[in-house]
Design an enzyme around this catalytic site. Structure first.
Site, mmCIF file in Angstrom:
data_model
loop_
_atom_site.group_PDB
_atom_site.id
_atom_site.type_symbol
_atom_site.label_atom_id
_atom_site.label_comp_id
_atom_site.label_asym_id
_atom_site.label_seq_id
_atom_site.Cartn_x
_atom_site.Cartn_y
_atom_site.Cartn_z
ATOM 1 N N GLU A 1 0.727 -1.306 -0.044
ATOM 2 C CA GLU A 1 0.015 -0.044 0.029
ATOM 3 C C GLU A 1 0.864 1.266 0.000
ATOM 4 O OE1 GLU A 1 -0.686 -2.532 1.782
ATOM 5 O OE2 GLU A 1 -2.930 -2.897 1.215
ATOM 6 N N HIS B 1 -10.009 -4.722 10.899
ATOM 7 C CA HIS B 1 -10.713 -4.831 9.725
ATOM 8 C C HIS B 1 -11.983 -4.029 9.947
ATOM 9 C CE1 HIS B 1 -7.821 -7.700 8.443
ATOM 10 N NE2 HIS B 1 -8.197 -7.713 7.352
#
Lengths: 329, 456
Positions: B190, B259
């Site tokens: 990322e 998450h």
């Protein structure tokens, strides 16, 4: 003196040597002046001087063509001068004035010029590395043969994002040259104290990226290596790594007393490896220039630098309304 | 002994699916681990393996049936000589082809009611515009495809966006239409690919960066904030960064603390970013197209649970929604409920329940958090004199806190009660189903908050 006494690189002309001399000297005098203005309180915050490393950027700029891009860290004044940005605009940015490249809103570490394809000036160690690959990504996408020079130091070389970038740059064959300016000290931490790797360019081999170590104090060696790297990129073969072995004479920033290295070490580099003295020696020894010729250049450079300091002092501070401009494009 | 085989849940948020294909027929012997069916979720077609051994006694759900709810019996396995009738009542054994649900059934019941009362003032398209029903997922895909067709500099990059067709199938079909040059699969990296995308934006492209979820964007937040958001300012206006960062934000279901996090208020705090938080499919489409055209970095926060929800979307060749204009979903006179993204689901459900108790709630969807439409909120509060905010994020430094402060400073004299903020709880998201429910904001929270500000 331990300089080479004759231009071993036969393809170097007098004009080119003089150009190198002039450009390196401009950076050095500019940086000395910046240090002086910092001491006078006219420049604030962080200010990282490039003195000692001039041959790296000057030698590599000699390999560029219009359209090529460059991006670097916060030690960026030299890169800006070498790619043709005006001394006035850079110095006025250092003093935080309206006449600066960022109109006073960026400072020493954050200057840019779209016109000269200079994309900063980045204050976060290593962040410029994927950005440089991204500039190269855009050029490849557009199908031109431009190359992006992405400069970072031996300290930044330990950031994870450098290796994320290596991986993608090679995967996508991006036309980017990673220039590691290895001045041996990441702020106060020597390379020996920060890594077990013998070389920094060698890490690129793990990703399939070719590279080499270069005497970054020798502008001719820098240019020669740069040309090789540029040819590799322009031919569509993907990235290339140049590990420039160089040295900064001053501390990491203006507030760094540099106690982590000996005075002898610094003096040895200055007396034996100085990049500007090297070119000066080449010019004089080969009889290409006289003392007077070089003195005239010194004087000319001094005038440019003094004028930039005057401009930077005289340029007004940004208007208060500037606080609210440029937040959005 | 005969056992029922149930429709499996094949993803954290799956509530129903399509029984695409039976790989066995009645009378077949089935071994455990054998693939017995293909089941299509909104994200993928999955092979379904038998957990037990036996003989296929009866198939209860015909091949091709859509909208089969999780845990519905789809087949009966029997032992040799046993009859399936032992476990299946004759009624339940009837063909189940009719379980196919209408396309909008997935949307909350409150939605249909709310759509009917959209005020003309908040309409984003002309009267008489033909509408089509579309999921949020399809709307997002259409927005990207249309903008990619219109501008060759627009490209998409991220993990699994190309050959895998998108981890959440948002980019399905884009690789086939636009090719690998413009739909770029990245390694799982990322920070690296976000930095590359920022450089590409400065180099003249208009990248759309898909984060599989915004939780992973934490790895890249330095480039989002320090590189993308600040450089236009630091360069004195020379270097705008036309880039969209999009992906699922907020809690999905049962995926735990790492998450499940709503970053709306975080990004909304940063000058230089624009922050978009759509609820409906029409907004998702119109706002994403607007985001791709914007010359600035745009954080586009989607919600996994909303991806499969259907809404009416204007059937126009080119349709955008400007940033900074809230939408009044439901007009009301007693209280203003302000929300965004999935919070709107609870706000609208609450408004429906409150209406039955004689409380008339005005429901405002902010749609963008930066810029934020203060005027619509303040005008509404000046009318209703009460305000409740709804969001999924943490309570400290929430969008609700910011609105409460703004309302206090700009409409203090109009308030008949303190502004009450409904948020997620001040805890990391737990995994256990019951605890997760307790951690999230609920319709009941909103109803209770409205009653408290109405002193009822």
């Amino acid at each position: 003196m331990a300089f080479k006494k004759a231009p071993e690189k036969s393809n170097v002309s007098k004009e080119e040597l003089l150009k190198f001399y002039r450009e390196m000297l401009l950076i050095r005098r500019f940086e000395e002046k910046a240090g002086q203005l910092y001491g006078m309180g006219l420049i604030g915050g962080f200010c990282h001087l490039y003195i000692g490393q001039e041959a790296v950027v000057v030698g590599l700029e000699a390999c560029t063509k219009e359209g090529d891009k460059r991006v670097t860290s916060y030690r960026d004044h030299g890169h800006m001068l070498a790619c043709g940005m005006e001394a006035n605009g850079v110095m006025a940015e250092l003093t935080g004035r309206e006449g600066g490249y960022s109109r006073g809103k960026g400072g020493s570490m954050h200057m840019f010029s779209r016109e000269k394809h200079f994309y900063g000036g980045h204050g976060i160690v290593g962040a410029q590395v994927p950005i440089g690959a991204g500039l190269a990504f855009a050029d490849k996408y557009k199908g031109n043969d431009n190359v992006t020079f992405t400069y970072f130091g031996d300290g930044a070389a330990n950031q994870g994002q450098v290796y994320e970038t290596y991986n993608m740059a090679q995967l996508w064959a991006l036309p980017v040259i990673f220039v590691i300016e290895n001045n041996h000290y990441a702020m106060g931490t020597s390379q020996q104290r920060s890594t077990g790797s013998e070389t920094l360019f060698g890490r690129g081999l793990a990703y399939g990226i070719p590279g080499e170590q270069v005497d970054g104090m020798d502008v001719l060696a820098v240019k020669e290596a740069g040309e090789k790297a540029v040819a590799h990129c322009r031919a569509g073969k993907g990235p290339y790594i140049l590990e420039m072995m160089t040295y900064r004479y001053r501390g990491h920033s203006m507030s760094d007393p540099a106690k982590y290295r000996t005075r002898e070490e610094v003096e040895k580099m200055k007396s034996e490896k100085d990049a500007i003295e090297h070119v000066r020696d080449l010019l004089l020894t080969a009889g290409l220039s006289s003392d007077e010729d070089l003195k005239a250049i010194d004087k000319e450079i001094k005038e440019v630098v003094n004028a930039s300091a005057e401009f930077a002092k005289a340029s007004p501070e940004p208007a208060p309304a500037e606080l609210w401009t440029d937040i959005y494009a | 002994m005969a056992v029922e085989v149930l429709m499996p849940a094949l993803s954290p948020t799956m509530e129903e699916g399509t029984l695409a294909k039976w790989m066995v027929k009645e009378g077949d012997v089935v071994k455990s681990g054998q693939i017995i069916a293909e089941i299509e979720t909104d994200k993928a077609t999955m092979e379904f393996e038998a957990a037990d051994e036996g003989i296929v006694g009866r198939i209860l759900v015909a091949e091709g049936t859509s909208g089969v709810k999780v845990n519905t019996a789809i087949m009966v396995l029997v032992e040799a000589g046993e009859s399936a009738d032992a476990v299946v009542a004759p009624v339940a054994a009837a063909p189940v082809a009719e379980v196919a649900t209408p396309a909008v059934a997935a949307a909350p019941a409150a939605l249909a009611a709310a759509v009917a009362v959209v005020s003309k003032a908040s309409a984003d398209w002309p009267e008489g515009t033909p509408m089509k029903t579309m999921t949020v997922r399809e709307a997002l895909r259409e927005a990207m495809a249309e903008e990619m067709r219109a501008n060759p500099a627009v490209m998409l990059m991220g993990e699994e966006v190309g050959e895998y067709q998108g981890a959440y199938k948002i980019s399905q079909g884009l690789l086939a239409e636009f090719g690998a040059k413009r739909v770029v699969d990245t390694p799982i990296t990322e920070m690296g690919f976000t930095g590359i995308a920022v450089g590409a934006a400065w180099g003249g492209l208009n990248p759309i960066v898909e984060f599989m979820t915004f939780n992973f964007a934490l790895q890249a937040i330095d480039h989002i904030l320090n590189s993308a958001a600040k450089t236009n300012y630091m360069s004195g206006g020379q270097l705008g960064c036309p880039i969209v960062f999009r992906g699922a934000n907020g809690a999905a279901a049962r995926v735990g603390a790492q998450h499940s996090q709503d970053f709306s208020a975080w990004y909304a705090a940063i000058p230089g970013l624009k922050v978009v938080v759509p609820y409906s499919a029409a907004d998702a489409k119109g706002l994403l197209k607007q985001a791709i055209r914007d010359p600035n970095p745009v954080i586009f926060l989607e919600n996994e649970i909303m991806y499969g929800q259907s809404f009416e979307v204007p059937d126009l060749p080119d349709f955008t929604i400007p940033f900074g204009k809230a939408r009044i979903w439901r007009e009301g006179s007693d209280v203003t409920i302000v929300s965004f993204s999935i919070g709107m689901k609870y706000a609208l459900e609450a408004a429906d329940l409150l209406a039955k108790e004689g409380i008339s709630a005005e429901v405002i969807d902010l749609r963008t958090l930066r810029p934020i439409d203060y005027d619509t909120v303040l005008a509404s509060v000046q009318k209703t004199n009460r305000c409740v905010t709804v969001e999924e994020g943490f309570p400290v430094g929430s969008i609700g806190d910011h609105l409460a402060s703004t309302i206090m400073q700009r409409a203090f004299d109009y308030l008949d009660a303190p502004v009450v903020t409904c948020t997620g709880k001040d805890v990391p998201m737990p995994y256990a189903a019951n605890l997760e429910k307790l951690a999230l904001v609920t319709t009941a929270d909103v109803v209770a908050a409205v009653k408290s500000v109405c002193y009822r």
